[in-house]
Every structure is written in C-alpha cells, then in structure tokens.
Design an enzyme around this catalytic site. Structure first.
Site, PDB file in Angstrom:
ATOM      1  N   GLU A  51       9.975  -3.543  10.162  1.00 10.00           N
ATOM      2  CA  GLU A  51      10.272  -2.247   9.534  1.00 10.00           C
ATOM      3  C   GLU A  51      10.860  -1.259  10.538  1.00 10.00           C
ATOM      4  OE1 GLU A  51       7.319  -0.639   6.888  1.00 10.00           O
ATOM      5  OE2 GLU A  51       8.348   1.290   6.745  1.00 10.00           O
TER       6      GLU A  51
ATOM      7  N   LYS B 148      -0.836  -9.303   3.270  1.00 12.81           N
ATOM      8  CA  LYS B 148      -0.041  -8.789   4.389  1.00 12.81           C
ATOM      9  C   LYS B 148      -0.907  -7.804   5.173  1.00 12.81           C
ATOM     10  CE  LYS B 148       3.549  -5.752   3.841  1.00 12.81           C
ATOM     11  NZ  LYS B 148       3.061  -4.589   4.628  1.00 12.81           N
TER      12      LYS B 148
ATOM     13  N   GLU C  26      -0.790  -5.169   8.905  1.00 16.74           N
ATOM     14  CA  GLU C  26       0.105  -4.528   9.867  1.00 16.74           C
ATOM     15  C   GLU C  26      -0.394  -4.711  11.296  1.00 16.74           C
ATOM     16  OE1 GLU C  26       0.759  -0.435   8.804  1.00 16.74           O
ATOM     17  OE2 GLU C  26       1.368  -0.952   6.763  1.00 16.74           O
TER      18      GLU C  26
ATOM     19  N   ASP D 222       0.838  -1.199   0.000  1.00 18.26           N
ATOM     20  CA  ASP D 222       0.000   0.000   0.000  1.00 18.26           C
ATOM     21  C   ASP D 222       0.877   1.254   0.000  1.00 18.26           C
ATOM     22  OD1 ASP D 222       0.846  -0.131   2.617  1.00 18.26           O
ATOM     23  OD2 ASP D 222      -1.143   0.101   3.518  1.00 18.26           O
ATOM     24  N   SER D 223       2.219   1.049  -0.006  1.00 17.06           N
ATOM     25  CA  SER D 223       3.133   2.171  -0.281  1.00 17.06           C
ATOM     26  C   SER D 223       2.780   2.815  -1.621  1.00 17.06           C
ATOM     27  CB  SER D 223       4.590   1.681  -0.300  1.00 17.06           C
ATOM     28  OG  SER D 223       4.736   0.566  -1.152  1.00 17.06           O
TER      29      SER D 223
ATOM     30  N   ASP E  72      -0.993  -6.127   0.118  1.00 19.51           N
ATOM     31  CA  ASP E  72      -1.325  -5.480   1.392  1.00 19.51           C
ATOM     32  C   ASP E  72      -2.830  -5.312   1.555  1.00 19.51           C
ATOM     33  OD1 ASP E  72       0.839  -4.923   3.023  1.00 19.51           O
ATOM     34  OD2 ASP E  72       1.374  -3.088   1.943  1.00 19.51           O
TER      35      ASP E  72
HETATM   36  O1  KIV Z   1       3.591  -1.013   1.565  1.00 20.62           O
HETATM   37  C1  KIV Z   1       4.724  -1.467   1.423  1.00 20.62           C
HETATM   38  O2  KIV Z   1       5.373  -1.319   0.377  1.00 20.62           O
HETATM   39  C2  KIV Z   1       5.317  -2.190   2.553  1.00 20.62           C
HETATM   40  C3  KIV Z   1       6.777  -2.460   2.520  1.00 20.62           C
HETATM   41  C4  KIV Z   1       7.539  -1.213   2.725  1.00 20.62           C
HETATM   42  C5  KIV Z   1       7.169  -3.527   3.475  1.00 20.62           C
HETATM   43  O3  KIV Z   1       4.637  -2.518   3.466  1.00 20.62           O
END
Ligand code: KIV
Length: 267
Positions: free
Chosen positions: A184, A119, A121, A50-51, A89
């Site tokens: 992280e 994924k 968090e 989600d970056s 994510d």
């Molecule tokens: O959103 C993302 O790209 C991430 C990575 C930085 C691990 O969670």
C-alpha cells in the site's frame, strides 16, 4: 441449459497466477448485496477490509473496528460469493498481543463465516504471527508499506518510501508462509522490485502498475465515498448523485401523494 458456474477461486490459484503473470483483481466488500454484484463481475477476490471503519462506519481511521463487527460483515460477504475468494481483515487489537490471540481471532472467521483467509498488517514484527496462523492451517494475506492500523505511529496516511524497510518486511511476510501480500502507498519502482523479489503475488493499492494484482476500496471506485479521494483511486462510476436524485424524487412523490400509485397498492 443454465450457464455453468465458474469454479471458485482457491488459495493455490494465487500462486499459479503469479507464475502465469495473470493479473489478480481484488475489491473490498462489506455487505451481501454489494458482494453479490461484485462477485458476478468476475473479480478474483473480495476483501472484507477494516476500511469499513471509514467508508461504512464514518470513522477517521480503522482503529475502532472490532472483531465482532468484522465477523458480522465477513459472514454477509462470504455468503454472497460464488466465485471470488473471500479474505477478511483482522482488526486492530485482535492479533497484536500474542500468537494465541491471533489464532483465536482468525479461527472465528473460518468457523463463523465462509471466508477462506485473513489479512493482517505489518512485516517483520508480525512474521511469527503469520507463521503460527499458517501452521494452524489459516491462509494469510500480508500487508506492508502504508499500514493504516499504524496511523498513529506513522503520523498520518503517508506514502512510504523506505525501500529497505519495505523489502525486508515483504520478504519476512513471504518467508512466514503468507499466500499473497498487499503493498500500500509506495513508489511504483519499490513495488516493482518487491514484486520481482518475493515469490508470492503482490496486490497493489497506490503502488503502481507492476504489482501482480490491484485492490481498490469499492465505495471509492463507485464514487460513493465523497470525502477524501486519494491520488491512486480511479472512479469508475459516480453513484453519489444518482442516489441523491433518486431519493429526492421519492421524497417529492411521497409529499405530493404520487407514491404509491394504484399499480403499487393491493386491492
Ligand atoms: O481495509 C482495507 O480495505 C484494506 C485495503 C485498502 C487493502 O486493507
């Protein structure tokens, strides 16, 4: 004879690689073209992070990214991957309210895309969610330390130094059945101790060299995201200037009538 394609990476490979002390490489990907190039590099895992809220959409945090947007990007990336495992994510707001909500969100990735895992968090707080997802046959990668979706509570993107918090969170994620965990932005010593303690592979970003694997945000690695560059980023290429140069040359050619030429036109 065409070269034999390497077998696709699977979830059990991650556990085996930890046992074999074989380092795991992960890169973020957001679209089909880049995912094809990255997959061909031999990277083990493509993370549809989600970056993308920051490096694709130009936001100042990941909070505004929606589930529909993540599914859209994950579908393009997963369709490109021949070997790499694809993880997507779960965005902010798509799993916090209830485990049912989390399962509904995660199921979308497995039904509507070829992603193999999601994924999310958090540590102890999301342990019941991870357990519910795993029981629903949805592989989960955890993420502790600096969790960008908590940026408001944390007061910024800061290095996390509370070893007990991080260790307890990582243990809870592993005990809930996650197959791997992102660490992280934390001191290397803490990440090394977590890596030695938990039975699942740790994937570090700003967490030093002792993690079982590493992940980088691809536009950072390629020098495409020229805003803020965190200390832990290593730029393997500087593609910003070549792109500007190519575009400048194109503009000049169009303005001067040099493009298209005879060889680029139909008769
Ligand atoms: O959103 C993302 O790209 C991430 C990575 C930085 C691990 O969670």
């Amino acid at each position: 004879m065409p070269a034999k394609e390497p077998p696709p990476v699977t979830i059990p490979d991650f556990a085996r690689w930890k046992g074999d002390r074989r380092k795991i490489s992960v890169l973020t990907a957001y679209d089909h073209t880049m995912a094809r190039l990255l997959d061909a590099s031999g990277v083990d895992c493509l993370l549809v992070g989600d970056s993308l809220g920051m490096v694709v959409q130009g936001r100042t945090s990941t909070l505004g990214v929606t589930l529909d947007q993540m599914v859209y990007h994950a579908e393009m990336v997963a369709r490109a991957a021949r070997r790499a495992l694809v993880v997507a994510d779960l965005p902010f707001g798509s799993y916090q309210a209830s485990t049912d909500r989390a399962i509904d969100s995660a199921v979308r990735f497995l039904k509507e895309t070829q992603c193999q895992a999601v994924k999310l968090e958090g540590g102890r707080r999301v342990a019941p969610t991870i357990r519910a997802l795993v029981e629903a046959d949805i592989p989960v990668m955890g993420h502790v330390g600096l969790t960008p979706q908590s940026v408001r509570r944390l007061g910024g993107f800061k290095v996390q130094r509370d070893e007990r918090e991080i260790m307890d969170d990582a243990r809870a994620v592993a005990e809930s059945g996650a197959f791997a965990i992102v660490l992280e932005c934390m001191p290397s010593e803490i990440a090394a101790r977590v890596t030695a303690e938990v039975p699942i592979p740790t994937i570090g970003i700003g967490a030093g060299p002792d993690c079982d694997g590493q992940v980088l945000v691809t536009p950072d690695l390629l020098g495409l995201f020229e805003g803020f560059s965190p200390k832990f980023v290593r730029r393997y290429a500087d593609l910003g200037e070549p792109i500007r140069k190519a575009a400048r040359e194109y503009v000049a050619d169009v303005q001067a009538g040099r493009f298209p030429g005879a060889g680029e036109s139909f008769r």
